[in-house]
Write a protein that holds these residues in place. Structure first.
Motif, PDB file in Angstrom:
ATOM      1  N   TYR A 175      94.758  26.575  23.481  1.00  0.00           N
ATOM      2  CA  TYR A 175      95.328  27.474  22.481  1.00  0.00           C
ATOM      3  C   TYR A 175      94.589  27.050  21.087  1.00  0.00           C
ATOM      4  O   TYR A 175      94.893  27.482  20.047  1.00  0.00           O
ATOM      5  CB  TYR A 175      96.574  27.338  22.170  1.00  0.00           C
ATOM      6  N   GLY A 176      93.570  26.196  21.005  1.00  0.00           N
ATOM      7  CA  GLY A 176      92.769  25.771  19.904  1.00  0.00           C
ATOM      8  C   GLY A 176      92.208  26.810  18.841  1.00  0.00           C
ATOM      9  O   GLY A 176      92.273  26.617  17.527  1.00  0.00           O
ATOM     10  N   PHE A 177      91.973  27.946  19.548  1.00  0.00           N
ATOM     11  CA  PHE A 177      91.084  28.717  18.512  1.00  0.00           C
ATOM     12  C   PHE A 177      92.271  29.865  17.900  1.00  0.00           C
ATOM     13  O   PHE A 177      91.900  30.941  17.249  1.00  0.00           O
ATOM     14  CB  PHE A 177      90.079  29.630  19.482  1.00  0.00           C
ATOM     15  N   LEU A 178      93.488  29.723  18.498  1.00  0.00           N
ATOM     16  CA  LEU A 178      94.623  30.929  17.987  1.00  0.00           C
ATOM     17  C   LEU A 178      95.376  30.100  16.809  1.00  0.00           C
ATOM     18  O   LEU A 178      96.591  29.547  17.119  1.00  0.00           O
ATOM     19  CB  LEU A 178      95.607  31.173  19.159  1.00  0.00           C
ATOM     20  N   ARG A 179      94.778  30.090  15.786  1.00  0.00           N
ATOM     21  CA  ARG A 179      95.355  29.340  14.561  1.00  0.00           C
ATOM     22  C   ARG A 179      95.937  30.565  13.575  1.00  0.00           C
ATOM     23  O   ARG A 179      94.861  31.481  13.106  1.00  0.00           O
ATOM     24  CB  ARG A 179      94.235  28.672  13.603  1.00  0.00           C
ATOM     25  N   TYR A 180      97.001  30.556  12.924  1.00  0.00           N
ATOM     26  CA  TYR A 180      97.719  31.316  12.227  1.00  0.00           C
ATOM     27  C   TYR A 180      97.943  30.969  10.718  1.00  0.00           C
ATOM     28  O   TYR A 180      97.959  31.529   9.880  1.00  0.00           O
ATOM     29  CB  TYR A 180      99.248  31.867  12.926  1.00  0.00           C
ATOM     30  N   GLU A 181      98.038  29.567  10.565  1.00  0.00           N
ATOM     31  CA  GLU A 181      98.092  28.919   9.316  1.00  0.00           C
ATOM     32  C   GLU A 181      97.949  27.574   9.482  1.00  0.00           C
ATOM     33  O   GLU A 181      97.712  27.106  10.642  1.00  0.00           O
ATOM     34  CB  GLU A 181      99.475  29.182   8.711  1.00  0.00           C
ATOM     35  N   GLY A 182      97.558  26.991   8.268  1.00  0.00           N
ATOM     36  CA  GLY A 182      97.509  25.517   8.087  1.00  0.00           C
ATOM     37  C   GLY A 182      95.993  25.257   8.153  1.00  0.00           C
ATOM     38  O   GLY A 182      95.288  25.840   8.410  1.00  0.00           O
ATOM     39  N   PRO A 183      95.633  24.097   7.905  1.00  0.00           N
ATOM     40  CA  PRO A 183      94.376  23.512   7.889  1.00  0.00           C
ATOM     41  C   PRO A 183      93.605  23.560   9.276  1.00  0.00           C
ATOM     42  O   PRO A 183      94.389  23.271  10.345  1.00  0.00           O
ATOM     43  CB  PRO A 183      94.445  22.047   7.664  1.00  0.00           C
ATOM     44  N   ASP A 184      92.295  23.831   9.379  1.00  0.00           N
ATOM     45  CA  ASP A 184      91.586  23.823  10.685  1.00  0.00           C
ATOM     46  C   ASP A 184      91.173  22.336  11.137  1.00  0.00           C
ATOM     47  O   ASP A 184      90.342  21.995  10.513  1.00  0.00           O
ATOM     48  CB  ASP A 184      90.498  24.454  10.636  1.00  0.00           C
ATOM     49  N   GLN A 185      92.090  21.814  11.962  1.00  0.00           N
ATOM     50  CA  GLN A 185      91.862  20.356  12.339  1.00  0.00           C
ATOM     51  C   GLN A 185      90.986  20.264  13.246  1.00  0.00           C
ATOM     52  O   GLN A 185      91.330  21.130  14.612  1.00  0.00           O
ATOM     53  CB  GLN A 185      93.297  19.742  12.412  1.00  0.00           C
ATOM     54  N   PRO A 186      90.236  19.293  13.385  1.00  0.00           N
ATOM     55  CA  PRO A 186      89.241  19.164  14.856  1.00  0.00           C
ATOM     56  C   PRO A 186      90.009  18.530  15.928  1.00  0.00           C
ATOM     57  O   PRO A 186      90.945  17.930  15.527  1.00  0.00           O
ATOM     58  CB  PRO A 186      88.215  17.882  14.187  1.00  0.00           C
ATOM     59  N   PRO A 187      89.502  19.024  17.213  1.00  0.00           N
ATOM     60  CA  PRO A 187      90.302  18.348  18.309  1.00  0.00           C
ATOM     61  C   PRO A 187      89.932  16.612  18.329  1.00  0.00           C
ATOM     62  O   PRO A 187      89.007  16.516  17.651  1.00  0.00           O
ATOM     63  CB  PRO A 187      89.883  19.030  19.318  1.00  0.00           C
ATOM     64  N   MET A 188      90.538  16.056  18.977  1.00  0.00           N
ATOM     65  CA  MET A 188      90.154  14.544  19.400  1.00  0.00           C
ATOM     66  C   MET A 188      88.662  14.342  19.805  1.00  0.00           C
ATOM     67  O   MET A 188      88.102  13.371  19.646  1.00  0.00           O
ATOM     68  CB  MET A 188      91.251  13.900  20.220  1.00  0.00           C
ATOM     69  N   SER A 189      88.194  15.386  20.552  1.00  0.00           N
ATOM     70  CA  SER A 189      86.828  15.296  20.904  1.00  0.00           C
ATOM     71  C   SER A 189      85.903  15.289  19.748  1.00  0.00           C
ATOM     72  O   SER A 189      84.916  14.692  20.215  1.00  0.00           O
ATOM     73  CB  SER A 189      86.469  16.407  21.926  1.00  0.00           C
ATOM     74  N   ALA A 190      86.073  15.578  18.799  1.00  0.00           N
ATOM     75  CA  ALA A 190      85.200  15.382  17.435  1.00  0.00           C
ATOM     76  C   ALA A 190      85.338  13.977  17.037  1.00  0.00           C
ATOM     77  O   ALA A 190      84.437  13.634  16.276  1.00  0.00           O
ATOM     78  CB  ALA A 190      85.912  16.475  16.269  1.00  0.00           C
ATOM     79  N   LEU A 191      86.433  13.082  17.268  1.00  0.00           N
ATOM     80  CA  LEU A 191      86.483  11.988  16.757  1.00  0.00           C
ATOM     81  C   LEU A 191      86.034  10.627  17.707  1.00  0.00           C
ATOM     82  O   LEU A 191      85.554   9.830  17.245  1.00  0.00           O
ATOM     83  CB  LEU A 191      88.023  11.677  16.322  1.00  0.00           C
ATOM     84  N   SER A 192      86.247  11.213  19.064  1.00  0.00           N
ATOM     85  CA  SER A 192      85.797   9.993  20.135  1.00  0.00           C
ATOM     86  C   SER A 192      85.349  10.695  21.145  1.00  0.00           C
ATOM     87  O   SER A 192      85.897  11.100  22.102  1.00  0.00           O
ATOM     88  CB  SER A 192      86.998   9.180  20.327  1.00  0.00           C
TER      89      SER A 192
END
Ligand SMILES: Cc1ncc(COP(=O)(O)O)c(C=O)c1O
Length: 363
Positions: A175-192
Motif C-alpha cells: 500500500y506504500g504508493f497509495l498516499r493521501y496526505e502526510g510526508p512521503d516517508q521512505p520504507p525501511m529498505s531505504a534505511l537498511s
C-alpha cells in the motif's frame, strides 16, 4: 456496501486502453512474448525507477519479479523458515501472510500495534532480547488491517534493531504508493538494505488481475529465489511482464498513481464523514494516510462476527471482523472491524455506513 475486496482499483481507474495498446504492440512485435523466458529486464528497470521514487536505491539485479506480492511472501517464507521456526508479527496480521507461512507451522511471537505510530518497537526489542525469530513481518504503510502507517522514528529504530540483532525484516509495502496526505516517508529498505527484504506489487496501483509483484533483495539471493520460484510456477507470465513493461515505458505511471490516490482520497473522506455522522462515540477510528481500509474499534462488548452475520443478512453489508486477523496462539480481539473504502463509490459508502450503524443499533 463496504466490501470484502482487498482494495481492487475501481473499474474506471484501470487504464484499459493504454494497457491494451501495450499488449497488442508486444504481441505483434515481440517474437518471444508467448514463450517461457527470463524475467523482463525492462520491467525490472521500471521497478528500479518506482523504488527510487519511494526513496530506495537499488539496481535491476536486486529486483526479483513475482506473481503478485503473495508469491513474494511465500517465497520469502520458504527461504527463511524451517519447520517450527518462530516469527515476530503484530497481533493483527494480514491473513494471506498467515497462509504463506502456514506450511512451516511457525511459532508466533506477537506484539501490539499503536493505532497512530504502528508496530510497538519497544515490545519488538523485548522479544528480540529473549528470542531469535527467523524474521519480523511488517506493513509500514496503510497496514492491513489496521491501516496505520509507521512513524519515521519507529522505522529507523526497527531498521537499526534488525541489523543489531541480525534478524531480517520482511517489509510488505503493497500500500506504500497509495498516499493521501502526510510526508512521503521512505520504507525501511531505504534505511537498511542488507537486513530488510522489500515486497511490492502492482495490484493496488494498477490491477490485481495482472499478478505482478516484486521483491528487492540482496543480489546473491536472486538465484536461490529463482530455484524456489521455478518449483511453484516456472515463471511470472512472460506476456504480462512484457505488456506491463511496455505500458510503463509509454505512459505516465506517476500521473496514474496521482489519479488513483485522488479518487481513493474522496472515498476515504466519504467514509470518514459518514462514520463521524453515524457512529459518533460508538467506535474509535482514525482516518488513514495510506492504503484502502479504515479500522474500527467498537466500544463495548460487540462481537464482530455476529455483527457481520447480521449486516450481511439484513443490510447486505460486508466487512472483515477482527478475529480473521488473529494468529494462532496470539491475542484475539472480538470488537474490531476492517472496512474497505477503495471499492465502492462515495454514494454507496455513505449509504453503507448508515445501514451498518443501524445494524449495530440492533445487536
Ligand atoms: C498486506 C498485503 N500483502 C500482500 C497482498 C497480496 O498482494 P498481491 O495481489 O500483489 O499478491 C495483499 C493483498 O491484499 C495485502 O493486503
Amino acid at each position: 456496501v463496504t466490501s470484502f475486496a482487498l482494495g481492487l482499483p475501481a473499474e474506471e481507474l484501470f487504464p484499459r486502453r493504454a494497457y491494451g495498446l501495450a499488449l497488442r504492440n508486444v504481441l505483434s512485435t515481440d517474437p518471444q512474448a508467448l514463450q517461457y523466458g527470463p524475467s523482463s529486464a525492462s520491467l525490472r528497470e521500471n521497478v528500479v525507477e518506482l523504488m527510487r521514487r519511494r526513496g530506495v536505491q537499488c539496481d535491476r539485479d536486486e529486483v526479483f519479479l513475482t506473481s503478485g506480492a503473495q508469491q513474494g511472501l511465500s517465497l520469502l517464507a520458504r527461504l527463511l523458515l524451517s519447520p517450527g521456526a518462530s516469527i515476530l508479527t503484530e497481533h493483527h496480521v494480514y491473513p494471506g501472510f498467515q497462509q504463506a507461512v502456514q506450511p512451516f507451522e511457525p511459532r508466533y511471537h506477537t506484539v501490539p500495534t499503536d493505532r497512530a505510530a504502528g508496530i510497538d518497537v519497544d515490545a519488538v526489542e523485548h522479544v528480540l532480547r529473549r528470542f531469535r525469530p527467523a524474521f519480523i513481518y511488517v506493513n509500514p504503510e496503510g497496514h492491513n488491517p489496521l491501516s496505520v502507517s509507521m512513524s519515521m522514528e519507529a522505522r529507523s529504530r526497527l531498521a537499526a534493531m534488525a541489523s543489531e540483532y541480525g534478524v531480517p525484516i520482511v517489509e510488505d509495502d503493497v500500500y506504500g504508493f497509495l498516499r493521501y496526505e502526510g510526508p512521503d516517508q521512505p520504507p525501511m529498505s531505504a534505511l537498511s538494505r542488507g537486513h530488510v527484504f522489500y515486497v511490492g506489487s502492482f495490484s493496488k496501483t494498477l490491477a490485481p488481475a495482472l499478478r505482478v509483484g516484486w521483491l528487492i533483495v540482496p543480489r546473491e539471493l536472486v538465484p536461490i529465489l529463482s530455484v524456489l520460484k521455478e518449483s511453484t510456477d516456472l515463471d511470472t507470465g512472460t506476456l504480462t511482464q512484457r505488456a506491463l513493461a511496455a505500458y510503463l515505458d509509454r505512459n505516465d505511471f506517476a500521473g496514474h498513481i496521482t489519479r488513483v490516490c485522488r479518487a481513493y482520497r474522496v472515498r476515504r473522506d466519504a467514509m470518514a464523514a459518514a462514520l463521524r455522522r453515524h457512529f459518533g462515540p460508538r467506535a474509535r477510528w482514525r482516518s488513514p494516510t495510506h492504503g484502502v481500509f479504515i479500522w474500527l474499534d467498537l466500544e463495548g462488548d460487540v462481537d464482530g462476527r455476529l455483527l457481520l452475520e447480521r449486516a450481511l443478512d439484513s443490510a447486505r453489508i460486508a466487512f472483515v471482523p477482527s478475529e480473521a486477523f488473529a494468529v494462532p496462539g496470539g491475542p484475539q480481539q472480538r470488537n474490531g472491524l476492517r472496512l474497505n473504502f477503495s471499492h465502492c463509490t462515495p454514494a454507496a459508502i455513505r449509504d453503507g455506513i448508515a445501514r451498518l450503524a443501524q445494524v449495530l443499533d440492533e445487536v
